[in-house]
Design an enzyme around this catalytic site. Structure first.
Site, PDB file in Angstrom:
ATOM      1  N   ARG A   3      24.284 -45.138 -58.259  1.00  0.00           N
ATOM      2  CA  ARG A   3      23.480 -46.306 -57.908  1.00  0.00           C
ATOM      3  C   ARG A   3      23.573 -47.379 -58.984  1.00  0.00           C
ATOM      4  NH1 ARG A   3      18.316 -42.556 -57.409  1.00  0.00           N
ATOM      5  NH2 ARG A   3      18.363 -41.531 -59.426  1.00  0.00           N
TER       6      ARG A   3
ATOM      7  N   GLU B  36      16.656 -50.249 -58.873  1.00  0.00           N
ATOM      8  CA  GLU B  36      17.945 -49.701 -58.483  1.00  0.00           C
ATOM      9  C   GLU B  36      18.292 -50.041 -57.034  1.00  0.00           C
ATOM     10  OE1 GLU B  36      17.784 -45.612 -61.150  1.00  0.00           O
ATOM     11  OE2 GLU B  36      16.840 -45.652 -59.171  1.00  0.00           O
TER      12      GLU B  36
ATOM     13  N   VAL C  14      12.921 -32.490 -60.476  1.00  0.00           N
ATOM     14  CA  VAL C  14      12.913 -33.730 -59.701  1.00  0.00           C
ATOM     15  C   VAL C  14      12.707 -34.964 -60.567  1.00  0.00           C
ATOM     16  CG1 VAL C  14      11.779 -34.942 -57.783  1.00  0.00           C
ATOM     17  CG2 VAL C  14      12.022 -32.460 -57.712  1.00  0.00           C
TER      18      VAL C  14
ATOM     19  N   ASP D 156      15.461 -38.703 -63.705  1.00  0.00           N
ATOM     20  CA  ASP D 156      16.255 -39.455 -62.727  1.00  0.00           C
ATOM     21  C   ASP D 156      16.770 -40.788 -63.238  1.00  0.00           C
ATOM     22  OD1 ASP D 156      13.883 -40.820 -62.841  1.00  0.00           O
ATOM     23  OD2 ASP D 156      13.354 -40.538 -60.738  1.00  0.00           O
TER      24      ASP D 156
ATOM     25  N   VAL E 286      18.360 -36.006 -58.755  1.00  0.00           N
ATOM     26  CA  VAL E 286      18.051 -37.384 -59.141  1.00  0.00           C
ATOM     27  C   VAL E 286      17.886 -38.279 -57.914  1.00  0.00           C
ATOM     28  CG1 VAL E 286      19.220 -37.172 -61.355  1.00  0.00           C
ATOM     29  CG2 VAL E 286      20.492 -38.032 -59.378  1.00  0.00           C
TER      30      VAL E 286
ATOM     31  N   LYS F  47      29.622 -70.112 -34.419  1.00  0.00           N
ATOM     32  CA  LYS F  47      30.197 -70.978 -35.452  1.00  0.00           C
ATOM     33  C   LYS F  47      29.298 -72.170 -35.758  1.00  0.00           C
ATOM     34  CE  LYS F  47      35.027 -69.834 -34.397  1.00  0.00           C
ATOM     35  NZ  LYS F  47      36.367 -70.375 -34.044  1.00  0.00           N
TER      36      LYS F  47
END
Length: 359
Positions: A45, A56, A225, A228, A294, A330
């Site tokens: 990321r 992030e 957990v 990260d 993570v 367009k």
């Protein structure tokens, strides 16, 4: 039109489906996408770090769909009455680039993280596991506890947090599950002692040692957990040396996970290898396993795909005029041409036809 699902919509879907059922179903979507690992674009990321937190972007795509999540991590936000983690996400059609879904992902991320944790533990923890220690009792802890109770049959959870009020909050919320015995421990050591599974889900952006080698017992599974981002870890390096370590996407976890403390050649197994059968899950009752989680963009892809299906099934969400739909694609200027009254926008019937073409 783009489907828009906000916080209240997701909460309504959870009430209709049931949280344990949603966690199990999302785990199934995630497992399916991990089986299709080779078809996804994969990258670590994109992170913007500051002294107080991180913001992030997490993108991925296969041949049909593109997804990204915007997410932050600011541990001090609770002092400003804001969540530590806030997120939203987009699911788009690869063939046209049209955004199919815009959704909140703060609540959705908590559900998908719990689903991923329980899915990994179903392959790595002992099948006889019935007790878990939960170190860190913040906003994601209920989801983790419910996932392990409903998917793995955990019956006893011991809680520890430096904030006793967080532990009391978690215990109150878990009282709705009569088959789950919940106690609050005075120390992390007491919470961990004898536990089959240890979940660490702390928020502080620091190189912490929540779990030390003397706290690890044979056969234990560690669901890590909270580590990260760079400079944020939870496990003593020797804990990793004792264990078989499984990760989501190795290039990202080397930067952000607990294994950032280890040498570049420290051996790990990617979870998709276990799902595909290329590598085994748990190999013995005595093996110590660590899921160094993570969070990976593929899991958010799965979560958005699942949410889109649920939103359509329940008729929950709203149509959002996020991008213009024009008579002449367009002639964007038609939207602002003096005296045009937005005459360049196609009518509702044509919008329905365009939407059907993207379904």
């Amino acid at each position: 039109m783009t489907q828009y699902i906000d916080v209240q919509d997701v909460a309504e879907i959870v009430q209709r489906e049931g949280l344990p059922q949603m966690i199990a179903a999302m785990a199934s979507y995630i497992e399916s996408d991990y089986r299709d690992w080779k078809s996804f674009d994969k990258s670590a990321r994109v992170a913007s770090h500051s002294t107080v937190g991180v913001i992030e972007l997490m993108p991925t795509a296969n041949e049909a769909l593109y997804a990204f999540k915007y997410v932050n991590g600011h541990p001090q936000n609770t002092f400003s009455a804001l969540p530590t983690v806030m997120a939203f996400g987009v699911l788009a059609d690869v063939g046209t680039g049209f955004p199919l879904l815009l959704s909140e992902m703060t609540l959705l991320t908590a559900i998908r993280t719990a689903a991923m944790s329980a899915l990994a533990a179903s392959r790595l923890a002992r099948k006889s596991s019935r007790s878990m220690a939960m170190i860190g009792n913040g906003s994601q802890s209920e989801f983790q506890a419910i996932a392990f109770h409903s998917m793995l049959g955990i019956r006893e959870i011991r809680l520890y947090d430096t904030d006793i009020e967080a532990s009391q909050k978690l215990k109150r919320n878990l009282a709705a599950f009569p088959g789950l015995e919940v106690t609050i421990s005075q120390t992390a050591e007491h919470a961990v002692r004898g536990a089959d599974i240890v979940t660490t889900v702390t928020a502080d952006k620091t190189n912490a040692t929540i779990l030390r080698p003397e706290m690890v017992e044979p056969g234990m599974h560690v669901n890590a957990v909270g580590g990260d981002c760079p400079g944020k870890t939870e496990l003593h390096p020797e804990v990793l040396s004792l264990a078989r370590v499984v990760v989501e996407y190795e290039p990202q976890t080397r930067i952000e996970g607990d294994i950032q403390q280890m040498p570049a050649d420290f051996p790990v197994t990617e979870f998709h290898q276990i799902v595909s059968g290329a590598q085994p899950g748990r190999t013995s009752e005595q093996e110590v396993t660590v899921f160094d989680s993570v969070g990976f963009a593929l899991e958010d892809f799965s979560a958005l795909r699942y949410l889109r299906d649920l939103g359509q099934r329940h008729g929950v969400g709203h149509e959002l005029n996020l991008v213009p739909t024009l008579h002449d694609p367009k002639d964007l200027y038609a939207l602002v041409r003096p005296g045009s009254s937005q005459s360049g926008v196609i009518d509702k019937g044509s919008k329905v036809q365009a939407k059907a073409a993207l379904a």
